[in-house]
Design an enzyme around this catalytic site. Structure first.
Site, PDB file in Angstrom:
ATOM      1  N   ASP A   1     -10.030  -8.846   3.264  1.00 56.02           N
ATOM      2  CA  ASP A   1     -10.524  -9.980   2.356  1.00 56.02           C
ATOM      3  C   ASP A   1     -11.098 -10.989   3.957  1.00 56.02           C
ATOM      4  OD1 ASP A   1     -11.204 -11.865   0.933  1.00 56.02           O
ATOM      5  OD2 ASP A   1      -8.701 -12.475  -0.022  1.00 56.02           O
TER       6      ASP A   1
ATOM      7  N   ARG B   1       0.989  -0.705  -0.071  1.00 56.20           N
ATOM      8  CA  ARG B   1       0.102   0.103  -0.066  1.00 56.20           C
ATOM      9  C   ARG B   1       0.251   1.535   0.186  1.00 56.20           C
ATOM     10  NH1 ARG B   1      -3.673   2.903   3.672  1.00 56.20           N
ATOM     11  NH2 ARG B   1      -5.598   3.987   2.275  1.00 56.20           N
TER      12      ARG B   1
ATOM     13  N   ASP C   1       8.412   8.396  -6.751  1.00 58.58           N
ATOM     14  CA  ASP C   1       9.458   9.276  -5.930  1.00 58.58           C
ATOM     15  C   ASP C   1       9.981   9.134  -4.725  1.00 58.58           C
ATOM     16  OD1 ASP C   1       7.435  10.442  -4.389  1.00 58.58           O
ATOM     17  OD2 ASP C   1       8.056  12.650  -5.523  1.00 58.58           O
TER      18      ASP C   1
ATOM     19  N   HIS D   1      -6.165  -5.759  -2.359  1.00 57.01           N
ATOM     20  CA  HIS D   1      -6.963  -5.889  -1.660  1.00 57.01           C
ATOM     21  C   HIS D   1      -7.601  -6.603  -0.545  1.00 57.01           C
ATOM     22  CE1 HIS D   1      -8.772  -1.867  -1.814  1.00 57.01           C
ATOM     23  NE2 HIS D   1      -6.945  -1.515  -1.082  1.00 57.01           N
TER      24      HIS D   1
ATOM     25  N   PRO E   1      -7.224   7.931  -3.799  1.00 57.11           N
ATOM     26  CA  PRO E   1      -8.267   7.559  -4.612  1.00 57.11           C
ATOM     27  C   PRO E   1      -9.579   6.995  -3.156  1.00 57.11           C
ATOM     28  CG  PRO E   1      -7.401   5.956  -5.440  1.00 57.11           C
ATOM     29  CD  PRO E   1      -6.311   6.924  -4.606  1.00 57.11           C
TER      30      PRO E   1
ATOM     31  N   ASP F   1      -4.151 -13.701  -2.413  1.00 56.54           N
ATOM     32  CA  ASP F   1      -4.773 -14.757  -3.770  1.00 56.54           C
ATOM     33  C   ASP F   1      -5.752 -14.198  -4.680  1.00 56.54           C
ATOM     34  OD1 ASP F   1      -6.925 -14.988  -1.538  1.00 56.54           O
ATOM     35  OD2 ASP F   1      -6.469 -16.882  -1.471  1.00 56.54           O
TER      36      ASP F   1
ATOM     37  N   GLY G   1       3.610  11.006  -8.310  1.00 55.28           N
ATOM     38  CA  GLY G   1       4.446  10.107  -8.478  1.00 55.28           C
ATOM     39  C   GLY G   1       5.639   9.240  -7.750  1.00 55.28           C
TER      40      GLY G   1
ATOM     41  N   HIS H   1       0.896   4.381  -2.518  1.00 58.96           N
ATOM     42  CA  HIS H   1       0.257   6.073  -2.575  1.00 58.96           C
ATOM     43  C   HIS H   1       1.680   7.079  -2.550  1.00 58.96           C
ATOM     44  CE1 HIS H   1      -2.739   5.861   0.876  1.00 58.96           C
ATOM     45  NE2 HIS H   1      -3.425   5.051  -0.186  1.00 58.96           N
ATOM     46  N   ASP H   2       3.019   6.205  -2.871  1.00 60.60           N
ATOM     47  CA  ASP H   2       4.419   6.950  -2.953  1.00 60.60           C
ATOM     48  C   ASP H   2       4.101   7.425  -4.352  1.00 60.60           C
ATOM     49  OD1 ASP H   2       6.207   7.899  -3.321  1.00 60.60           O
ATOM     50  OD2 ASP H   2       7.408   6.882  -4.261  1.00 60.60           O
TER      51      ASP H   2
ATOM     52  N   ASN I   1      -4.308   5.853   9.594  1.00 62.73           N
ATOM     53  CA  ASN I   1      -3.036   5.290  10.668  1.00 62.73           C
ATOM     54  C   ASN I   1      -2.204   3.888   9.991  1.00 62.73           C
ATOM     55  OD1 ASN I   1      -2.392   6.393  13.210  1.00 62.73           O
ATOM     56  ND2 ASN I   1      -3.989   5.774  13.430  1.00 62.73           N
TER      57      ASN I   1
ATOM     58  N   VAL J   1       1.002   9.622  -5.922  1.00 62.47           N
ATOM     59  CA  VAL J   1       1.184  11.127  -5.000  1.00 62.47           C
ATOM     60  C   VAL J   1       2.255  12.069  -5.397  1.00 62.47           C
ATOM     61  CG1 VAL J   1       0.902  13.284  -2.868  1.00 62.47           C
ATOM     62  CG2 VAL J   1      -0.356  10.593  -3.247  1.00 62.47           C
TER      63      VAL J   1
HETATM   64  C1  HEM Z   1      -9.034   1.428  -6.432  1.00 59.23           C
HETATM   65  C2  HEM Z   1      -8.848   2.267  -5.653  1.00 59.23           C
HETATM   66  C3  HEM Z   1      -8.242   2.071  -3.702  1.00 59.23           C
HETATM   67  C4  HEM Z   1      -9.592   3.101  -2.498  1.00 59.23           C
HETATM   68  C5  HEM Z   1     -10.104   3.281  -3.200  1.00 59.23           C
HETATM   69  C6  HEM Z   1      -7.895   2.020  -1.351  1.00 59.23           C
HETATM   70  C7  HEM Z   1      -8.464   2.248  -0.289  1.00 59.23           C
HETATM   71  C8  HEM Z   1      -8.105   1.879   0.694  1.00 59.23           C
HETATM   72  C9  HEM Z   1      -8.346   1.955   1.985  1.00 59.23           C
HETATM   73  C10 HEM Z   1      -9.238   3.159   3.185  1.00 59.23           C
HETATM   74  C11 HEM Z   1      -7.707   1.044   2.772  1.00 59.23           C
HETATM   75  C12 HEM Z   1      -7.641   1.579   4.111  1.00 59.23           C
HETATM   76  C13 HEM Z   1      -6.401   1.778   4.629  1.00 59.23           C
HETATM   77  C14 HEM Z   1      -6.622   2.468   6.874  1.00 59.23           C
HETATM   78  O1  HEM Z   1      -7.649   1.477   6.849  1.00 59.23           O
HETATM   79  O2  HEM Z   1      -5.423   2.293   6.842  1.00 59.23           O
HETATM   80  C15 HEM Z   1      -6.796   0.435   2.215  1.00 59.23           C
HETATM   81  C16 HEM Z   1      -5.709  -0.722   2.272  1.00 59.23           C
HETATM   82  C17 HEM Z   1      -5.114  -1.479   1.713  1.00 59.23           C
HETATM   83  N1  HEM Z   1      -4.983  -0.988   0.252  1.00 59.23           N
HETATM   84 FE1  HEM Z   1      -5.931   0.306  -1.171  1.00 59.23          FE
HETATM   85  N2  HEM Z   1      -7.043   1.561  -1.737  1.00 59.23           N
HETATM   86  C18 HEM Z   1      -7.027   1.287  -4.166  1.00 59.23           C
HETATM   87  C19 HEM Z   1      -5.841   0.993  -4.218  1.00 59.23           C
HETATM   88  C20 HEM Z   1      -5.338   0.080  -3.858  1.00 59.23           C
HETATM   89  C21 HEM Z   1      -4.336  -0.483  -4.675  1.00 59.23           C
HETATM   90  C22 HEM Z   1      -3.995  -0.346  -6.448  1.00 59.23           C
HETATM   91  C23 HEM Z   1      -2.888  -1.379  -3.868  1.00 59.23           C
HETATM   92  C24 HEM Z   1      -2.078  -1.489  -4.084  1.00 59.23           C
HETATM   93  C25 HEM Z   1      -1.848  -2.289  -5.479  1.00 59.23           C
HETATM   94  C26 HEM Z   1      -3.328  -1.080  -2.810  1.00 59.23           C
HETATM   95  C27 HEM Z   1      -3.391  -1.391  -1.220  1.00 59.23           C
HETATM   96  C28 HEM Z   1      -4.017  -2.333  -0.204  1.00 59.23           C
HETATM   97  C29 HEM Z   1      -3.301  -2.494   0.794  1.00 59.23           C
HETATM   98  C30 HEM Z   1      -2.229  -4.067   0.616  1.00 59.23           C
HETATM   99  C31 HEM Z   1      -4.316  -2.706   2.259  1.00 59.23           C
HETATM  100  C32 HEM Z   1      -4.228  -3.619   3.132  1.00 59.23           C
HETATM  101  C33 HEM Z   1      -2.763  -1.856   3.836  1.00 59.23           C
HETATM  102  C34 HEM Z   1      -2.755  -2.785   5.746  1.00 59.23           C
HETATM  103  O3  HEM Z   1      -2.941  -4.126   5.874  1.00 59.23           O
HETATM  104  O4  HEM Z   1      -2.308  -2.438   6.336  1.00 59.23           O
HETATM  105  N3  HEM Z   1      -5.199  -0.792  -2.631  1.00 59.23           N
HETATM  106  N4  HEM Z   1      -6.632   0.420   0.705  1.00 59.23           N
HETATM  107  C1  NAG Z   2      -4.282   6.644  15.112  1.00 56.40           C
HETATM  108  O1  NAG Z   2      -4.940   7.974  14.752  1.00 56.40           O
HETATM  109  C2  NAG Z   2      -6.093   7.664  15.880  1.00 56.40           C
HETATM  110  C3  NAG Z   2      -7.560   8.728  15.587  1.00 56.40           C
HETATM  111  O2  NAG Z   2      -7.183   9.836  14.769  1.00 56.40           O
HETATM  112  C4  NAG Z   2      -4.895   8.117  17.030  1.00 56.40           C
HETATM  113  O3  NAG Z   2      -6.036   8.352  18.308  1.00 56.40           O
HETATM  114  C5  NAG Z   2      -3.957   7.326  16.951  1.00 56.40           C
HETATM  115  O4  NAG Z   2      -3.343   7.789  18.385  1.00 56.40           O
HETATM  116  C6  NAG Z   2      -3.675   7.143  16.048  1.00 56.40           C
HETATM  117  N1  NAG Z   2      -2.674   6.698  16.063  1.00 56.40           N
HETATM  118  C7  NAG Z   2      -1.441   6.346  15.552  1.00 56.40           C
HETATM  119  C8  NAG Z   2      -0.138   4.677  15.664  1.00 56.40           C
HETATM  120  O5  NAG Z   2      -0.477   7.374  15.038  1.00 56.40           O
END
Ligand code: HEM
Ligand code: NAG
Ligand code: NAG
Ligand code: NAG
Length: 322
Positions: free
Chosen positions: A241, A63, A75, A190, A160, A249, A73, A67-68, A94, A71
């Site tokens: 998932d 992830r 970089d 995901h 997004p 998978d 590119g 993000h890198d 977080n 935003v």
């Molecule tokens: C299509 C648009 C996408 C949206 C709106 C989106 C949104 C999100 C959000 C909101 C989370 C939860 C983050 C959190 O609660 O801190 C998440 C998790 C995640 N996203 Fe996406 N994502 C998108 C596309 C992608 C893409 C393209 C990738 C990688 C190729 C990706 C990989 C992941 C992974 C691996 C997680 C789990 C992160 C973790 O366990 O720490 N996502 N995503």
């Molecule tokens: C994550 O965010 C929550 C609420 O936004 C905050 O209370 C918490 O301290 C944050 N945790 C870290 C590790 O930054």
């Protein structure tokens, strides 16, 4: 070596076949061969060390790379710290704040071997690839030669949104030179990882402000989520998932096809003819082409708005400009 070159060529051709104008010639699979020959081996070893001990880092690192790239590119700007806490990394929710130590450790090992040579942008690209490989996900070639940006601003973070519909998501991806296929394929990331109730509660408790849930969701899934996330709980963890959260998978597509996508941005893949078709095919065939598709789209992602040549710099420490 021959097979690697051939593979890269095949991937390049298939990428060009998608007709996106990316400067594919600006990066090079052998970029560090003479400059720092052990680059890939060193990154792989460090990543393996960290991720095998803590497999959940793979999701965070994948992830982070996404993000890198989205935003400013690919970089390395997601890695920069700001004394005022107004860098990109300060905007990321977080959970995604995990994993910086892996990139830093790989970079430190490279600096010991060949100081000032390998960019943080490239290190992150390799770490993300290798992290997924550690959890037995697909492999993709990572051409190298990205340079590091000097700017990272929280105000520019325009990722997004998990609440976005398909029209908006397709536009978000098109803005980065990625198409609807890349969107549905990369959303397959995901298949691993977690989020929090904070991003889910509105969808299950108060979708239109009348105490209802999103009708796009499977009611049984809503019931299960409500057990996990009480209305005022914004912290508990939810799986992206359910049932296969640790395995890279194609199960994500089964989940989406059953209307159990966690976010609107997952569910809405059913709202477009092409993306719905892709979801259904992968769900029905146990992911017949998912690994190959994921590899192709990750390869493309690695070219988004990159800095090359004399642009940018090679940071000494990934968290700070030189
Ligand atoms: C299509 C648009 C996408 C949206 C709106 C989106 C949104 C999100 C959000 C909101 C989370 C939860 C983050 C959190 O609660 O801190 C998440 C998790 C995640 N996203 Fe996406 N994502 C998108 C596309 C992608 C893409 C393209 C990738 C990688 C190729 C990706 C990989 C992941 C992974 C691996 C997680 C789990 C992160 C973790 O366990 O720490 N996502 N995503
Ligand atoms: C994550 O965010 C929550 C609420 O936004 C905050 O209370 C918490 O301290 C944050 N945790 C870290 C590790 O930054
Ligand atoms: C998608 O979301 C955008 C932005 O919120 C909105 O303007 C548009 O009307 C939505 N499209 C559909 C088809 O719902
Ligand atoms: C649901 O949303 C409405 C309108 O935004 C708000 O007035 C109400 O307080 C919300 N209810 C709950 C339980 O959050």
């Amino acid at each position: 070596m021959m097979t690697k070159t051939l593979l890269a060529l095949v991937v390049l051709l298939s990428v060009l076949g998608n007709s996106v104008a990316i400067p594919w010639y600006s990066l090079n699979l052998n970029y560090y061969r003479s400059r720092c020959p052990d680059t890939e081996r060193i990154v792989r070893r460090v990543t393996q060390q960290y991720v095998s001990r803590k497999p959940s880092l793979a999701a965070a690192l994948l992830r982070m790379y996404f993000h890198d790239c989205f935003v400013r590119g690919c970089d390395g700007s997601i890695l920069l710290k700001s004394p005022n806490n107004d860098a990109e990394r300060n905007a990321v929710p977080n959970l995604s704040l995990r994993g910086y130590e892996v990139v830093d450790a790989a970079k430190a090992a490279l600096e010991r071997r060949c100081p000032g040579v390998v960019s943080c942008a490239d290190v992150l690209a390799l770490v993300a690839r290798d992290a997924v490989l550690v959890i037995r996900g697909p492999w993709w070639p990572v051409p190298l030669g990205r340079r590091d940006g000097r700017i990272s601003r929280i105000s520019e973070v325009n990722l997004p949104s998990p609440f976005a519909n398909i029209t908006t998501l397709k536009q978000n991806f098109a803005d980065k030179g990625l198409n609807a296929k890349d969107l549905v394929v990369l959303s397959g990331a995901h298949t691993i990882g977690i989020s929090t109730c904070a991003l889910v509660n509105a969808r299950i408790y108060n979708f239109t402000g009348r105490g209802d849930f999103d009708p796009a969701m499977n009611p049984g899934y809503v019931r299960a989520l409500k057990k996990r996330c009480k209305p005022t709980d914004f912290r508990s963890i939810v799986d992206m998932d359910p049932g296969s959260v640790k395995r890279f998978d194609s199960h994500y597509y089964n989940v989406v096809a059953q209307r159990k996508g966690l976010f609107t941005s997952d569910s809405t893949l059913l709202d477009d003819f092409d993306t719905r078709h892709y979801v259904q095919i992968q769900a029905l065939t146990n992911g017949i082409s998912f690994n190959r598709d994921f590899s192709d789209s990750m390869f493309k992602l690695g070219f988004v708005e990159i800095l090359t040549g004399r642009n940018g710099e090679i940071r000494r420490k990934c968290a700070f400009v030189n």
